[in-house]
Scaffold this motif. Structure first.
Motif, PDB file in Angstrom:
ATOM      1  N   ALA A 166       0.694  -1.195  -0.002  1.00  0.00           N
ATOM      2  CA  ALA A 166      -0.046  -0.010   0.163  1.00  0.00           C
ATOM      3  C   ALA A 166       0.814   1.286   0.143  1.00  0.00           C
ATOM      4  O   ALA A 166       0.124   2.422  -0.169  1.00  0.00           O
ATOM      5  CB  ALA A 166      -1.055   0.002   1.114  1.00  0.00           C
ATOM      6  N   MET A 167       2.440   1.081   0.466  1.00  0.00           N
ATOM      7  CA  MET A 167       3.047   2.205   0.347  1.00  0.00           C
ATOM      8  C   MET A 167       3.747   2.480  -0.974  1.00  0.00           C
ATOM      9  O   MET A 167       4.398   1.298  -1.473  1.00  0.00           O
ATOM     10  CB  MET A 167       3.905   2.320   1.530  1.00  0.00           C
ATOM     11  N   ASN A 168       3.639   3.643  -1.472  1.00  0.00           N
ATOM     12  CA  ASN A 168       4.233   3.749  -2.623  1.00  0.00           C
ATOM     13  C   ASN A 168       5.723   4.456  -2.606  1.00  0.00           C
ATOM     14  O   ASN A 168       6.383   4.890  -3.652  1.00  0.00           O
ATOM     15  CB  ASN A 168       3.310   4.658  -3.759  1.00  0.00           C
ATOM     16  N   GLY A 169       6.201   4.681  -1.657  1.00  0.00           N
ATOM     17  CA  GLY A 169       7.529   5.081  -1.339  1.00  0.00           C
ATOM     18  C   GLY A 169       7.439   6.587  -1.346  1.00  0.00           C
ATOM     19  O   GLY A 169       6.578   7.259  -1.335  1.00  0.00           O
ATOM     20  N   PRO A 170       8.704   7.354  -1.164  1.00  0.00           N
ATOM     21  CA  PRO A 170       8.819   8.930  -0.831  1.00  0.00           C
ATOM     22  C   PRO A 170       8.257   9.399  -2.118  1.00  0.00           C
ATOM     23  O   PRO A 170       8.379   8.814  -3.373  1.00  0.00           O
ATOM     24  CB  PRO A 170      10.365   9.185  -0.868  1.00  0.00           C
ATOM     25  N   LYS A 171       7.692  10.654  -1.890  1.00  0.00           N
ATOM     26  CA  LYS A 171       7.149  11.588  -3.076  1.00  0.00           C
ATOM     27  C   LYS A 171       7.626  12.902  -3.037  1.00  0.00           C
ATOM     28  O   LYS A 171       7.773  13.330  -1.547  1.00  0.00           O
ATOM     29  CB  LYS A 171       5.385  11.558  -3.080  1.00  0.00           C
ATOM     30  N   LEU A 172       7.840  13.721  -4.028  1.00  0.00           N
ATOM     31  CA  LEU A 172       7.832  15.154  -3.978  1.00  0.00           C
ATOM     32  C   LEU A 172       6.682  15.658  -4.784  1.00  0.00           C
ATOM     33  O   LEU A 172       6.519  15.270  -5.774  1.00  0.00           O
ATOM     34  CB  LEU A 172       9.245  15.565  -4.427  1.00  0.00           C
ATOM     35  N   GLY A 173       6.274  16.646  -4.260  1.00  0.00           N
ATOM     36  CA  GLY A 173       5.169  17.502  -4.746  1.00  0.00           C
ATOM     37  C   GLY A 173       5.519  18.787  -5.129  1.00  0.00           C
ATOM     38  O   GLY A 173       5.905  19.585  -4.172  1.00  0.00           O
ATOM     39  N   ILE A 174       5.113  19.376  -6.256  1.00  0.00           N
ATOM     40  CA  ILE A 174       5.409  20.701  -6.648  1.00  0.00           C
ATOM     41  C   ILE A 174       3.808  21.551  -6.729  1.00  0.00           C
ATOM     42  O   ILE A 174       3.132  20.984  -7.671  1.00  0.00           O
ATOM     43  CB  ILE A 174       6.038  21.021  -7.882  1.00  0.00           C
TER      44      ILE A 174
ATOM     45  N   GLY B 233      -4.084  35.656  -1.187  1.00  0.00           N
ATOM     46  CA  GLY B 233      -2.613  35.326  -1.395  1.00  0.00           C
ATOM     47  C   GLY B 233      -2.650  34.319  -2.343  1.00  0.00           C
ATOM     48  O   GLY B 233      -3.383  33.414  -2.607  1.00  0.00           O
ATOM     49  N   TYR B 234      -1.292  34.280  -3.001  1.00  0.00           N
ATOM     50  CA  TYR B 234      -0.852  33.197  -4.032  1.00  0.00           C
ATOM     51  C   TYR B 234       0.587  32.836  -3.732  1.00  0.00           C
ATOM     52  O   TYR B 234       1.236  33.595  -2.958  1.00  0.00           O
ATOM     53  CB  TYR B 234      -1.491  33.404  -5.279  1.00  0.00           C
ATOM     54  N   GLY B 235       0.890  31.846  -4.250  1.00  0.00           N
ATOM     55  CA  GLY B 235       2.310  31.288  -4.317  1.00  0.00           C
ATOM     56  C   GLY B 235       2.480  30.098  -4.614  1.00  0.00           C
ATOM     57  O   GLY B 235       1.659  29.351  -5.184  1.00  0.00           O
ATOM     58  N   GLY B 236       3.589  29.241  -4.104  1.00  0.00           N
ATOM     59  CA  GLY B 236       4.009  27.902  -4.466  1.00  0.00           C
ATOM     60  C   GLY B 236       4.523  27.500  -3.690  1.00  0.00           C
ATOM     61  O   GLY B 236       4.892  27.660  -2.499  1.00  0.00           O
ATOM     62  N   SER B 237       4.691  25.984  -3.516  1.00  0.00           N
ATOM     63  CA  SER B 237       5.334  25.231  -2.357  1.00  0.00           C
ATOM     64  C   SER B 237       6.012  23.776  -2.850  1.00  0.00           C
ATOM     65  O   SER B 237       5.560  23.435  -3.932  1.00  0.00           O
ATOM     66  CB  SER B 237       4.217  24.742  -1.418  1.00  0.00           C
TER      67      SER B 237
ATOM     68  N   ALA C 249      -0.201   8.398 -12.968  1.00  0.00           N
ATOM     69  CA  ALA C 249       0.608   7.387 -13.850  1.00  0.00           C
ATOM     70  C   ALA C 249       1.211   6.492 -12.393  1.00  0.00           C
ATOM     71  O   ALA C 249       0.700   6.507 -11.376  1.00  0.00           O
ATOM     72  CB  ALA C 249       1.946   8.155 -14.370  1.00  0.00           C
ATOM     73  N   ASP C 250       2.316   5.661 -13.020  1.00  0.00           N
ATOM     74  CA  ASP C 250       2.683   4.759 -11.896  1.00  0.00           C
ATOM     75  C   ASP C 250       3.185   5.302 -10.694  1.00  0.00           C
ATOM     76  O   ASP C 250       2.723   4.779  -9.596  1.00  0.00           O
ATOM     77  CB  ASP C 250       3.754   3.819 -12.688  1.00  0.00           C
ATOM     78  N   LYS C 251       3.933   6.249 -10.722  1.00  0.00           N
ATOM     79  CA  LYS C 251       4.411   6.914  -9.444  1.00  0.00           C
ATOM     80  C   LYS C 251       4.178   8.560  -9.402  1.00  0.00           C
ATOM     81  O   LYS C 251       4.846   9.100  -8.710  1.00  0.00           O
ATOM     82  CB  LYS C 251       6.045   6.677  -9.259  1.00  0.00           C
ATOM     83  N   SER C 252       3.152   8.690  -9.996  1.00  0.00           N
ATOM     84  CA  SER C 252       2.858  10.409  -9.845  1.00  0.00           C
ATOM     85  C   SER C 252       1.082  10.623  -9.754  1.00  0.00           C
ATOM     86  O   SER C 252       0.500   9.423 -10.236  1.00  0.00           O
ATOM     87  CB  SER C 252       3.259  11.129 -11.233  1.00  0.00           C
ATOM     88  N   SER C 253       1.003  11.574  -9.053  1.00  0.00           N
ATOM     89  CA  SER C 253      -0.333  11.802  -8.934  1.00  0.00           C
ATOM     90  C   SER C 253      -0.855  13.227  -8.759  1.00  0.00           C
ATOM     91  O   SER C 253       0.099  14.199  -8.826  1.00  0.00           O
ATOM     92  CB  SER C 253      -0.767  11.238  -7.466  1.00  0.00           C
ATOM     93  N   ILE C 254      -2.043  13.704  -8.977  1.00  0.00           N
ATOM     94  CA  ILE C 254      -2.500  15.205  -8.657  1.00  0.00           C
ATOM     95  C   ILE C 254      -3.081  15.078  -7.493  1.00  0.00           C
ATOM     96  O   ILE C 254      -3.970  14.208  -6.851  1.00  0.00           O
ATOM     97  CB  ILE C 254      -3.540  15.579  -9.825  1.00  0.00           C
TER      98      ILE C 254
ATOM     99  N   ALA D 163      -1.277  20.597  -6.731  1.00  0.00           N
ATOM    100  CA  ALA D 163       0.056  19.918  -6.983  1.00  0.00           C
ATOM    101  C   ALA D 163       0.206  18.853  -7.755  1.00  0.00           C
ATOM    102  O   ALA D 163      -0.696  18.084  -7.911  1.00  0.00           O
ATOM    103  CB  ALA D 163       0.799  19.550  -5.441  1.00  0.00           C
ATOM    104  N   PHE D 164       1.327  18.565  -8.283  1.00  0.00           N
ATOM    105  CA  PHE D 164       1.609  17.309  -8.931  1.00  0.00           C
ATOM    106  C   PHE D 164       2.944  16.659  -8.133  1.00  0.00           C
ATOM    107  O   PHE D 164       3.735  17.308  -7.818  1.00  0.00           O
ATOM    108  CB  PHE D 164       2.219  17.419 -10.192  1.00  0.00           C
ATOM    109  N   ASN D 165       2.521  15.326  -7.784  1.00  0.00           N
ATOM    110  CA  ASN D 165       3.452  14.483  -6.910  1.00  0.00           C
ATOM    111  C   ASN D 165       4.166  13.533  -7.832  1.00  0.00           C
ATOM    112  O   ASN D 165       3.228  12.965  -8.762  1.00  0.00           O
ATOM    113  CB  ASN D 165       2.638  13.803  -5.664  1.00  0.00           C
ATOM    114  N   PHE D 166       5.408  13.200  -7.700  1.00  0.00           N
ATOM    115  CA  PHE D 166       6.045  12.187  -8.494  1.00  0.00           C
ATOM    116  C   PHE D 166       7.041  11.667  -7.317  1.00  0.00           C
ATOM    117  O   PHE D 166       7.429  12.178  -6.431  1.00  0.00           O
ATOM    118  CB  PHE D 166       6.868  12.805  -9.445  1.00  0.00           C
TER     119      PHE D 166
END
Length: 175
Positions: A26-34, A52-56, A139-144, A170-173
């Motif tokens: 059930a665990m997909n491993g570490p992810k980084l999201g922009i 307000g607006y910005g990014g993370s 996709a296999d290792k990415s998500s919205i 965000a987009f996580n990969f």
């Protein structure tokens, strides 16, 4: 306040460097999201500032089935209402926390940390943010990743207590 941030950062570094993720399907491993961030000020903070607006960037590290530790850093810009001069105010929030998946793609999360003002004399504020969201695999290792949270900062300027409803897209990969 700097001591609180330092302790939070040390705890986050310790957790990410010493905790190994279990090998669970059930665990997909570490992810980084922009992500893109939108903040809708509330209360007396909303009386002074518009949206307000910005990014993370948000890093997730699995530590147990359905549980990820998180580290989050970004930038938010708030524009003062015209009656208050219309200038902008920037903040760099840095937080650590946890994200628990209560269903396959639905999560609850909570984070604490610090919000650093980019203005002269703006100072540092303690930040906390409970929230919820959903991740849609694309996709296999990415998500919205779509999330909503309440975020509050301590140490208001005069009578202002900064708080807002935050929305993150965000987009996580996978890493």
């Amino acid at each position: 306040m700097k001591k609180v941030f330092l302790l939070t950062a040390i705890a986050g570094i310790f957790a990410f460097s010493n905790v190994k993720a279990q090998k669970d399907p059930a665990m997909n491993g570490p992810k980084l999201g922009i992500g893109a961030e939108f903040a809708f000020p509330m209360g007396n903070f909303g009386d002074i500032y518009n949206m307000g607006y910005g990014g993370s960037l948000l890093y997730q590290h699995p530590v147990a089935p359905n549980l990820n530790l998180t580290a989050n850093a970004g930038y938010l810009s708030f524009k003062a209402k015209d009656i208050f001069g219309g200038g902008t105010s920037g903040v760099i929030p840095v937080k650590v926390g946890a994200r628990y998946f209560v269903a396959e793609n639905f999560y609850l999360n909570g984070e604490i940390g610090a919000a650093f003002s980019t203005e002269d004399g703006g100072g540092t504020k303690f930040a906390y943010s409970p929230g919820a969201g959903v991740e849609f695999p694309v996709a296999d290792k990415s998500s919205i990743d779509l999330g909503v949270r309440y975020e509050g900062w301590s140490k208001g300027d005069g009578f202002v207590t900064p708080s807002f409803i935050g929305v993150r897209a965000a987009f996580n990969f996978g890493l």
